[in-house]
Design an enzyme around this catalytic site. Structure first.
Site, mmCIF file in Angstrom:
data_model
loop_
_atom_site.group_PDB
_atom_site.id
_atom_site.type_symbol
_atom_site.label_atom_id
_atom_site.label_comp_id
_atom_site.label_asym_id
_atom_site.label_seq_id
_atom_site.Cartn_x
_atom_site.Cartn_y
_atom_site.Cartn_z
ATOM 1 C CB SER A 127 -0.912 0.015 1.235
ATOM 2 O OG SER A 127 -0.144 0.015 2.426
ATOM 3 C CG HIS A 148 -3.668 -1.460 -2.230
ATOM 4 N ND1 HIS A 148 -4.103 -0.168 -2.064
ATOM 5 C CD2 HIS A 148 -3.443 -1.948 -0.982
ATOM 6 C CE1 HIS A 148 -4.133 0.114 -0.778
ATOM 7 N NE2 HIS A 148 -3.742 -0.948 -0.099
ATOM 8 C CD GLU A 160 -5.815 1.846 -4.854
ATOM 9 O OE1 GLU A 160 -6.204 3.023 -4.891
ATOM 10 O OE2 GLU A 160 -4.857 1.476 -4.144
ATOM 11 C CG ASN A 198 -3.736 4.719 1.024
ATOM 12 O OD1 ASN A 198 -4.674 4.967 1.775
ATOM 13 N ND2 ASN A 198 -3.139 3.542 0.989
#
Length: 505
Positions: A127, A148, A160, A198
């Site tokens: 991540s 991810h 992802e 993120n």
């Protein structure tokens, strides 16, 4: 094309390396999709214990009648813990979920290259690390990509699919098709710090923490405003207590450092101090809130009942808050109309206007009150207000009474630029526009990622369209004027979007 993605009756072998919470969750997802799965962990005995934990989890699903006993038994029959990396030979997909250390991941994938076939896909669940860097040590880096997953992997739909600089397009396509076949929602993104979620989610936390540092309000009030006015499922203070302050702060710091200390991504000093004190949230019993047994959650600041004004005047158009006018009239408060302006006026002349990145005190008319942005003023249950230093107390009480007459709880916060929801949403929209312009992901995948990965009430790009790019740009320009560090400077992508909108008028 392998059985991983060709839809044959024989599902390809999936290997999961690393058997912590995430590794176990990914293995469970692959089992549910019908794959034989091999679990490997470098620590002796951990793979077997992970297999037992998965069996317990599947057993609980049977008890809740979400899975049949036959399907559980079939899944467990396909699950094999192994003690040697060589036992992963024959895998068509290997997903790594070990500790977040670049050297460790590179060593693992280098070792795997001598075990698996050349057609095997290699995926990292990182991540925070660069997928490109993880692949950099490999003989054939083109087959490595990021997958991810979000925790808990069996429940969270988003994955992802991260293409590193060397990742082959065919490898990314195979991985995308595989994840979709597993019933997940895959989104494609480039290998940039934070990927999609993120990266774009940083302002949701950062702006609330900054408002707290500016003493705009306490955490409970800021959380309530973002939930009940902004429409977010959880506020940032309660959410980071759930995630873990150490985890959330580490992601923020990682993205900030990877982007060469870009001021837009600056971490929060208040959160850093929380982490340094060992108050990491629920797991330690204390974070922003006290989670000890029997501890009560502090209530948000809510204004006492006040009398509404007998009438208001609408000057011009309220932009994204225009819907308030109909609500005021439905509440039985007469509204007169004037052609010029962008505010409401109380009978004593006090101006009520939507937060725009300035403060109420900046208003050239001394008696001024700002109200915060709402996702939908009709369904919002709370609205934040901030008064200028010169606004009489009675004027503020009248403004409070106006919104209470619309059925809203009211939180009075300190007069800080952009208030709470307005500055947060403006930054989210800008981050999303910038990510599209930089090729991080497509507009569709960005909104999908934020809706499914962090449960936002609206995709940031769709939100930007609803608000209007000019409003977002101007709000950020005002914030930048108030805090000229570069943090709030609107991106070139947003500036271009706003200019294009202006040409259409």
């Amino acid at each position: 094309m392998t059985a991983i993605d060709r839809g044959t009756d024989r599902a390809g072998l999936v290997a999961v390396v690393g058997t912590g919470t995430m590794g176990q969750g990914i293995a469970q997802v692959a089992l549910a999709a019908g794959h034989p799965v091999r679990l490997y962990d470098a620590a002796p005995g951990r793979a077997s214990r992970a297999a037992d934990a998965i069996a317990d989890r599947l057993g609980r699903l049977v008890a809740k009648e979400r899975l049949t006993a036959a399907d559980r038994d079939a899944a467990l029959g396909r699950l094999t813990p192994v003690a040697d990396l060589a036992d992963l030979a024959g895998a068509e997909l290997v997903i790594e979920a070990i500790l977040e250390e670049l050297d460790a991941k590179q060593q693992l994938f280098t070792a795997l290259e001598s075990v698996v076939s050349d057609g095997c896909l290699l995926a990292t669940n990182t991540s925070s690390l660069s997928v490109t860097a993880v692949a950099g040590a490999l003989r054939r880096p083109g087959r490595l990509l990021g997958l991810h997953f979000f925790n808990p992997a069996p429940l969270m739909p988003l994955v992802e699919v991260v293409r590193g600089a060397a990742t082959d397009e065919t490898a990314a396509d195979r991985a995308h098709a595989t994840v979709a076949a597993w019933g997940k929602t895959p989104v494609r993104c480039a290998d940039t710090p934070g990927f999609i979620v993120n990266r774009i989610a940083r302002p949701f936390y950062a702006e609330a923490f900054r408002a707290y540092e500016e003493r705009a309000a306490d955490p409970a009030t800021l959380d309530a405003v973002l939930r009940e006015s902004g429409g977010f499922r959880m506020g940032p203070f309660e959410l980071t207590d759930l995630i873990g302050q150490d985890v959330n702060e580490a992601v923020t710091r990682s993205v900030w450092e990877a982007l060469f200390h870009d001021p837009k991504f600056t971490p929060s000093l208040a959160q850093r101090q929380l982490v340094a004190s060992g108050r990491h949230g629920r797991k330690t019993g204390h974070g922003w809130y006290d989670h000890a047994e029997g501890a009560g959650r502090p209530a948000p600041h809510t204004a006492e009942p006040c009398e509404p004004p007998g009438k208001v005047a609408l000057h011009g158009h309220l932009g994204p808050a225009q819907g308030l006018v109909g609500l005021i009239e439905e509440a039985g408060i007469p509204v007169t109309r004037e052609a010029v302006g962008a505010h409401l006026a109380l009978p004593d002349g006090t101006r009520l206007s939507l937060a725009d990145g300035t403060t109420a005190t900046d208003d050239p008319f001394a008696a001024a009150v700002r109200f915060d942005l709402a996702l939908d003023y009709r369904t919002a249950t709370r609205v934040a207000l901030a008064a200028s230093a010169a606004a009489p107390e009675e004027s503020l009480r009248s403004a409070v009474g106006l919104f209470q007459a619309l059925g809203k709880e009211v939180s009075v916060v300190q007069d800080v630029p952009g208030m709470v929801v307005a500055r947060t949403v403006a930054m989210l929209v800008d981050f999303a526009e910038d990510a599209v312009a930089r090729g991080v992901a497509s507009p569709e995948d960005i909104d999908t990622a934020m809706l499914t990965g962090v449960n936002y009430p609206r995709g940031p790009l769709a939100w930007g369209r609803a608000l209007g790019a000019r409003w977002v740009r101007d709000t950020l320009r005002n914030l930048h004027h108030a805090c000229p560090t570069g943090r709030y400077a609107p991106s070139q992508a947003l500036i271009r979007r706003a200019a294009a909108d202006e040409r259409l008028l």
